[in-house]
Every structure is written in structure tokens, then in C-alpha cells.
Design a protein around this motif. Structure first.
Motif, PDB file in Angstrom:
ATOM      1  N   SER A  44     -10.491  -3.612  -4.634  1.00 42.48           N
ATOM      2  CA  SER A  44      -9.351  -3.647  -5.671  1.00 42.48           C
ATOM      3  C   SER A  44      -9.935  -4.345  -6.783  1.00 42.48           C
ATOM      4  O   SER A  44      -9.549  -3.837  -8.016  1.00 42.48           O
ATOM      5  CB  SER A  44      -8.244  -4.275  -5.171  1.00 42.48           C
ATOM      6  OG  SER A  44      -8.510  -5.858  -4.997  1.00 42.48           O
ATOM      7  N   SER A  48     -10.348  -2.217 -10.608  1.00 42.43           N
ATOM      8  CA  SER A  48      -9.395  -2.714 -11.751  1.00 42.43           C
ATOM      9  C   SER A  48     -10.306  -2.679 -12.949  1.00 42.43           C
ATOM     10  O   SER A  48      -9.752  -2.383 -13.892  1.00 42.43           O
ATOM     11  CB  SER A  48      -8.804  -3.893 -11.326  1.00 42.43           C
ATOM     12  OG  SER A  48      -9.915  -5.029 -11.338  1.00 42.43           O
ATOM     13  N   MET A  63      -3.003  -0.887  -7.992  1.00 44.80           N
ATOM     14  CA  MET A  63      -2.769  -2.242  -7.736  1.00 44.80           C
ATOM     15  C   MET A  63      -1.674  -2.603  -6.564  1.00 44.80           C
ATOM     16  O   MET A  63      -1.848  -3.220  -5.774  1.00 44.80           O
ATOM     17  CB  MET A  63      -2.016  -3.175  -8.838  1.00 44.80           C
ATOM     18  CG  MET A  63      -2.022  -4.418  -8.533  1.00 44.80           C
ATOM     19  SD  MET A  63      -1.253  -5.364 -10.115  1.00 44.80           S
ATOM     20  CE  MET A  63       0.512  -4.526 -10.015  1.00 44.80           C
ATOM     21  N   PHE A  66      -3.317  -1.350  -3.326  1.00 48.16           N
ATOM     22  CA  PHE A  66      -4.150  -2.398  -2.673  1.00 48.16           C
ATOM     23  C   PHE A  66      -3.438  -3.611  -2.182  1.00 48.16           C
ATOM     24  O   PHE A  66      -3.756  -4.274  -1.202  1.00 48.16           O
ATOM     25  CB  PHE A  66      -5.310  -2.785  -3.792  1.00 48.16           C
ATOM     26  CG  PHE A  66      -6.394  -1.757  -3.789  1.00 48.16           C
ATOM     27  CD1 PHE A  66      -7.083  -1.778  -2.958  1.00 48.16           C
ATOM     28  CD2 PHE A  66      -6.530  -1.289  -5.014  1.00 48.16           C
ATOM     29  CE1 PHE A  66      -8.507  -0.785  -2.873  1.00 48.16           C
ATOM     30  CE2 PHE A  66      -7.666  -0.415  -5.100  1.00 48.16           C
ATOM     31  CZ  PHE A  66      -8.570  -0.034  -4.156  1.00 48.16           C
TER      32      PHE A  66
END
Length: 262
Positions: A44, A48, A63, A66
Motif C-alpha cells: 500500500s 501510494s 487506500m 488496502f
């Protein structure tokens, strides 16, 4: 006091003994779930970085995915351990331990309550310390006192209400009821839980100390031990502590808040 500490030590030793026994039997399954959580968490962070400048909507969506995945596997791990404890003579499968979608959302709401409780406790401590400004106590001293008391308050609150996930996956409680239940079963067990968490945090502390001294070889070794042994053992130990406290719990089926704060 000495007798109380002896009793607490024996209780912690018993939790570690049972946790170690469970971990030896189910090591690969427990380690596998821990590694999946590790991969999800780090993946993640990597993704990102790549999609942060592409589309804000996509970033928020990923987001959420995850977050749901990470917490879903965390609840699966706890539920699996509880099944192993409750069914010692049966083969327990990870596929039978997945939480429901409803339980995951209950967990997310309860996590919001968890953070809110910590912020409220910290705010109360600040409000108690703030009036001492008017008695001309230096601001730097008040800041240090408020920070120290705030940290202690956060640790106390965190330990008291951190068992809420177990009530969601084990008893299918509502978010707020899970917080109340956590306060109820940890009442009178704070010292034992603090000693257990301190014991489990030793290797993490060693890693931080060794890493700060630039001893990379030792830091890597400690980190491997921490990842392959201490983290899985910690997860099992917390679940064992929950089950033991629930077996000894003699309180109400719908506990209140005020009667279980202290």
C-alpha cells in the motif's frame, strides 16, 4: 504488593506458555497470515507513491481497499487463533476464519471509537493541567507534565480498550459494546497486560537501539527474529490473554462504562 506482582508474573508466564504451544503447532499458518499483512501494508505504501499524483479518487479508492484487506487479514488471524484455542482436538483451517463484511465494518467503526476515546482522555488531561497556568508555573514545565501525563493516559486507555476486535469476531458485538466489554474484562488485569506487552516489546526495543548504533548486521538479525517469531507470538499471546480473561469474567453481559473505568 509483592504477592500481587508474583501472581501477575505467573499469569503472564502461563499466557506465554500457552501461546508458544499454539504457535509451534500452527506456526506456518500464523506466520503466513502475518506475512500477508506485512506485504499488504508495504504494498500500500509503494502504490501510494506511484498513484498519488495520478488521480486523487483512485488514491482514495486504493487506500480503502488496502485498509479493508489489512484489517480483514488481521481479524482472520485473531479468529483463527481463537478457533485453535477453542478446538484443540480438531484441524482448524484459515478459510473458515474469515470475518464477515459486517464484522469488518463493525471493526472500522469501533476503531474510530477507539481513537476518539484516546483523544478524549488526552483532552481531559490537558484540561486538568491547563488551569495551573494561572498559578505562574513556567509553561515549559506544564508542557512536560501535560505530555508525560498524556502519554500515560494514552497507554492506560489503549490497553483497556484494545481488546475490542475480539468481541466483534468472537461474540459479534456492536462497535460500542465491544469497547465496553474490553474495559470490563481488563478491569483488574492492567498490570498483567502491561507486563505481557513489555515482555513482547523487548525485541522491538533491541532492534531500535541496535539500529540507532548503526550495527546493521545485528539489527537485521534482531529484525528477522522479530518478524518470524516475536510478532506471530505476540498475536497469539494477545488472543490467549483475551480468552483467559473471558473465561474468568464474572461481570454483566452488557457492561457499562463508568463502573469499569477504574
Amino acid at each position: 504488593m509483592i504477592e500481587f506482582l508474583k501472581e501477575s508474573t505467573f499469569a503472564v508466564n502461563d499466557v506465554i506458555r500457552v501461546a508458544w504451544k499454539v504457535l509451534k503447532i500452527q506456526y506456518l499458518k500464523i506466520l503466513g497470515l502475518c506475512l500477508i499483512m506485512f506485504v499488504v501494508f508495504n504494498l500500500s505504501g509503494i502504490l501510494s507513491i506511484f498513484i498519488s499524483g495520478i488521480n486523487i479518487g483512485l488514491s482514495i479508492f486504493m487506500m480503502l481497499i488496502f485498509i479493508l484487506a489489512y484489517f480483514g487479514f488481521q481479524l482472520t488471524l485473531f479468529k483463527f487463533i481463537l478457533k485453535v484455542l477453542d478446538e484443540p482436538d480438531h484441524e482448524v483451517y484459515v478459510k473458515d476464519s474469515f470475518p464477515t463484511t459486517k464484522q469488518i465494518f463493525k471493526f472500522l467503526i469501533a476503531t474510530f471509537y477507539f481513537v476518539l476515546c484516546i483523544l478524549i482522555v488526552y483532552g481531559i488531561i490537558i484540561m486538568i493541567v491547563l488551569p495551573f497556568v494561572f498559578v505562574r508555573i513556567p509553561m515549559n514545565i506544564l508542557t512536560q507534565v501535560a505530555t508525560s501525563l498524556g502519554v500515560l493516559g494514552i497507554i492506560f486507555t489503549w490497553i483497556r480498550i484494545s481488546f475490542f476486535p475480539f468481541f466483534i469476531i468472537d461474540r459479534d458485538c456492536s462497535p460500542f459494546k465491544s469497547i465496553r466489554f474490553s474495559m470490563a474484562i481488563t478491569r483488574g488485569n492492567f498490570t498483567k497486560l502491561l507486563m505481557l506487552l513489555m515482555l513482547l516489546a523487548i525485541f522491538q526495543g533491541l532492534y531500535i537501539v541496535i539500529y540507532s548504533e548503526k550495527d546493521m548486521l545485528s539489527a537485521v538479525f534482531i529484525n528477522l527474529v522479530n518478524s518470524l517469531l516475536i510478532i506471530p507470538l505476540s498475536s497469539v499471546a494477545i488472543a490467549v490473554a483475551y480468552r483467559k480473561m473471558m473465561n474468568e469474567y464474572q461481570g454483566e453481559e452488557d457492561p457499562g462504562i463508568m463502573g469499569n473505568i477504574i
